[in-house]
Design a protein around this motif. Structure first.
Motif, PDB file in Angstrom:
ATOM      1  N   ARG A  82       0.734  -1.049   0.049  1.00 26.97           N
ATOM      2  CA  ARG A  82      -0.060   0.082   0.035  1.00 26.97           C
ATOM      3  C   ARG A  82       0.901   1.348  -0.142  1.00 26.97           C
ATOM      4  O   ARG A  82       1.515   1.345   1.068  1.00 26.97           O
ATOM      5  N   PHE A  83       0.858   2.093  -1.308  1.00 26.99           N
ATOM      6  CA  PHE A  83       1.591   2.969  -1.377  1.00 26.99           C
ATOM      7  C   PHE A  83       1.115   4.263  -1.046  1.00 26.99           C
ATOM      8  O   PHE A  83       1.840   5.434  -0.833  1.00 26.99           O
ATOM      9  N   VAL A  84      -0.151   4.490  -0.871  1.00 29.94           N
ATOM     10  CA  VAL A  84      -0.576   5.807  -0.723  1.00 29.94           C
ATOM     11  C   VAL A  84      -1.960   5.648   0.392  1.00 29.94           C
ATOM     12  O   VAL A  84      -2.859   4.790   0.022  1.00 29.94           O
ATOM     13  N   ASN A  85      -1.858   6.487   1.271  1.00 30.93           N
ATOM     14  CA  ASN A  85      -2.942   6.212   2.309  1.00 30.93           C
ATOM     15  C   ASN A  85      -3.925   7.759   2.061  1.00 30.93           C
ATOM     16  O   ASN A  85      -3.047   8.853   2.555  1.00 30.93           O
ATOM     17  N   LEU A  86      -5.038   7.638   1.608  1.00 34.36           N
ATOM     18  CA  LEU A  86      -5.783   8.866   1.458  1.00 34.36           C
ATOM     19  C   LEU A  86      -6.851   9.027   2.735  1.00 34.36           C
ATOM     20  O   LEU A  86      -8.079   9.829   2.430  1.00 34.36           O
ATOM     21  N   GLY A  87      -6.438   8.418   3.722  1.00 38.52           N
ATOM     22  CA  GLY A  87      -7.662   8.284   4.968  1.00 38.52           C
ATOM     23  C   GLY A  87      -8.712   7.100   4.761  1.00 38.52           C
ATOM     24  O   GLY A  87      -8.430   6.429   5.304  1.00 38.52           O
ATOM     25  N   ILE A  88      -9.621   7.524   4.025  1.00 40.06           N
ATOM     26  CA  ILE A  88     -10.904   6.561   3.973  1.00 40.06           C
ATOM     27  C   ILE A  88     -10.254   5.419   2.746  1.00 40.06           C
ATOM     28  O   ILE A  88     -10.740   4.438   2.728  1.00 40.06           O
ATOM     29  N   ILE A  89      -9.380   5.616   2.156  1.00 38.40           N
ATOM     30  CA  ILE A  89      -8.901   4.735   1.022  1.00 38.40           C
ATOM     31  C   ILE A  89      -7.498   4.299   1.164  1.00 38.40           C
ATOM     32  O   ILE A  89      -6.833   5.619   1.054  1.00 38.40           O
ATOM     33  N   GLN A  90      -6.890   3.381   0.905  1.00 35.46           N
ATOM     34  CA  GLN A  90      -5.522   3.080   0.470  1.00 35.46           C
ATOM     35  C   GLN A  90      -5.227   2.524  -0.840  1.00 35.46           C
ATOM     36  O   GLN A  90      -6.067   1.534  -1.080  1.00 35.46           O
ATOM     37  N   LEU A  91      -4.562   3.164  -1.464  1.00 30.69           N
ATOM     38  CA  LEU A  91      -4.110   2.606  -3.013  1.00 30.69           C
ATOM     39  C   LEU A  91      -2.692   2.080  -2.884  1.00 30.69           C
ATOM     40  O   LEU A  91      -1.767   2.055  -1.980  1.00 30.69           O
ATOM     41  N   GLY A  92      -2.958   0.626  -3.489  1.00 32.25           N
ATOM     42  CA  GLY A  92      -1.680  -0.076  -3.552  1.00 32.25           C
ATOM     43  C   GLY A  92      -1.526  -0.936  -5.009  1.00 32.25           C
ATOM     44  O   GLY A  92      -2.310  -0.867  -5.726  1.00 32.25           O
ATOM     45  N   ALA A  93      -0.363  -1.940  -4.959  1.00 33.91           N
ATOM     46  CA  ALA A  93      -0.161  -2.446  -5.823  1.00 33.91           C
ATOM     47  C   ALA A  93      -0.052  -4.094  -5.101  1.00 33.91           C
ATOM     48  O   ALA A  93       0.502  -4.199  -4.238  1.00 33.91           O
ATOM     49  N   GLY A  94      -0.176  -5.139  -6.409  1.00 34.89           N
ATOM     50  CA  GLY A  94      -0.098  -6.482  -5.488  1.00 34.89           C
ATOM     51  C   GLY A  94       0.215  -7.505  -6.782  1.00 34.89           C
ATOM     52  O   GLY A  94      -0.038  -7.055  -8.035  1.00 34.89           O
ATOM     53  N   LEU A  95       0.638  -8.565  -6.310  1.00 36.92           N
ATOM     54  CA  LEU A  95       0.963  -9.755  -7.336  1.00 36.92           C
ATOM     55  C   LEU A  95       0.548 -10.881  -6.576  1.00 36.92           C
ATOM     56  O   LEU A  95       0.890 -11.231  -5.650  1.00 36.92           O
ATOM     57  N   ASN A  96      -0.288 -11.801  -7.439  1.00 33.30           N
ATOM     58  CA  ASN A  96      -0.725 -13.100  -6.848  1.00 33.30           C
ATOM     59  C   ASN A  96      -0.638 -13.982  -8.018  1.00 33.30           C
ATOM     60  O   ASN A  96      -0.468 -13.771  -9.284  1.00 33.30           O
ATOM     61  N   GLY A  97      -0.145 -15.271  -7.635  1.00 32.04           N
ATOM     62  CA  GLY A  97      -0.040 -16.414  -8.346  1.00 32.04           C
ATOM     63  C   GLY A  97      -0.845 -17.534  -7.904  1.00 32.04           C
ATOM     64  O   GLY A  97      -0.655 -18.019  -6.597  1.00 32.04           O
ATOM     65  N   SER A  98      -1.696 -18.055  -8.847  1.00 29.46           N
ATOM     66  CA  SER A  98      -2.462 -19.280  -8.415  1.00 29.46           C
ATOM     67  C   SER A  98      -2.117 -20.428  -9.510  1.00 29.46           C
ATOM     68  O   SER A  98      -1.768 -20.193 -10.668  1.00 29.46           O
ATOM     69  N   PHE A  99      -2.300 -21.725  -8.757  1.00 31.07           N
ATOM     70  CA  PHE A  99      -1.922 -22.734  -9.426  1.00 31.07           C
ATOM     71  C   PHE A  99      -3.114 -23.712  -9.452  1.00 31.07           C
ATOM     72  O   PHE A  99      -3.737 -24.082  -8.547  1.00 31.07           O
TER      73      PHE A  99
END
Length: 199
Positions: free
Chosen positions: A49-66
């Protein structure tokens, strides 16, 4: 030996001190896909999570499913069929996570990204067989909901919609009868449920 123990203690102490805002999280989920025959094995993910705007947090993620499937059977006692299918689903996404006033433990989220699917088929019929692999991409949108059990551990559920837009055409000739197969795209639905850890 003492220096190694001291290094490990300092390393974990620094992680604890630097992670008070808990921008990172890791998760392990059980995935279910609506593709006939494919069974979910595991889904692992990491988020920042790279930005905290109070009511919302913005971020990036990576998932891998098998996912995997195997069909092994005999026909007429002397014909053996052994088919194996494996799929790896990689999902980089950007997401927004809501911090609801008064319900701080419950965190709805929405995300978008572009997924990559890697398929591998291994088919054996009697004494012959072949191996085939394929890869394709899909737009991905997801909705999730997590609930904090403690200030670090949480449980979550998530729904992912994947829309595959690639067009392909195949022809087969069986005894001078030509059959044409065409697809203009398809969609996949993936459901996940699991646990996570914030740090």
């Amino acid at each position: 030996m003492n220096s190694k123990l001291l290094f490990c203690a300092l390393f974990f102490a620094s992680i604890g001190l630097c992670a008070q805002d808990k921008k990172w999280s890791v998760e392990a989920n059980y995935p279910i896909i609506d593709e006939d025959g494919l069974n979910g094995v595991i889904d692992l993910g990491v988020k920042y999570r790279f930005v905290n705007l109070g009511i919302i947090q913005l971020g990036a993620g990576l998932n891998g499913s098998f996912f995997a499937d195997r069909q092994h059977f005999y026909f007429d006692d002397n014909l053996e069929f052994d088919n194996k299918w494996k799929r790896l689903l990689l999902q980089p996404t950007v997401f927004g996570e809501l911090n609801l006033p008064g319900i701080s433990r419950l965190k709805p989220s929405v995300g978008v990204g572009y997924s990559v699917l890697l398929d591998e088929y291994d088919r054996k019929i009697v004494d012959s067989g072949y191996n085939e692999s394929d890869s394709w991409g899909a737009f991905n949108a997801n909705l999730g909901l997590s609930y904090d059990l403690t200030n670090r551990f949480f449980v979550k559920i998530q729904y992912d919609y994947l829309n595959h837009r690639q067009k392909w055409l195949a022809e087969a000739d069986y005894e001078n009868n030509v059959y044409r197969y065409e697809t203009r795209g398809k969609s996949l639905n993936v459901f996940k449920a699991g646990i996570g850890f914030r740090f």
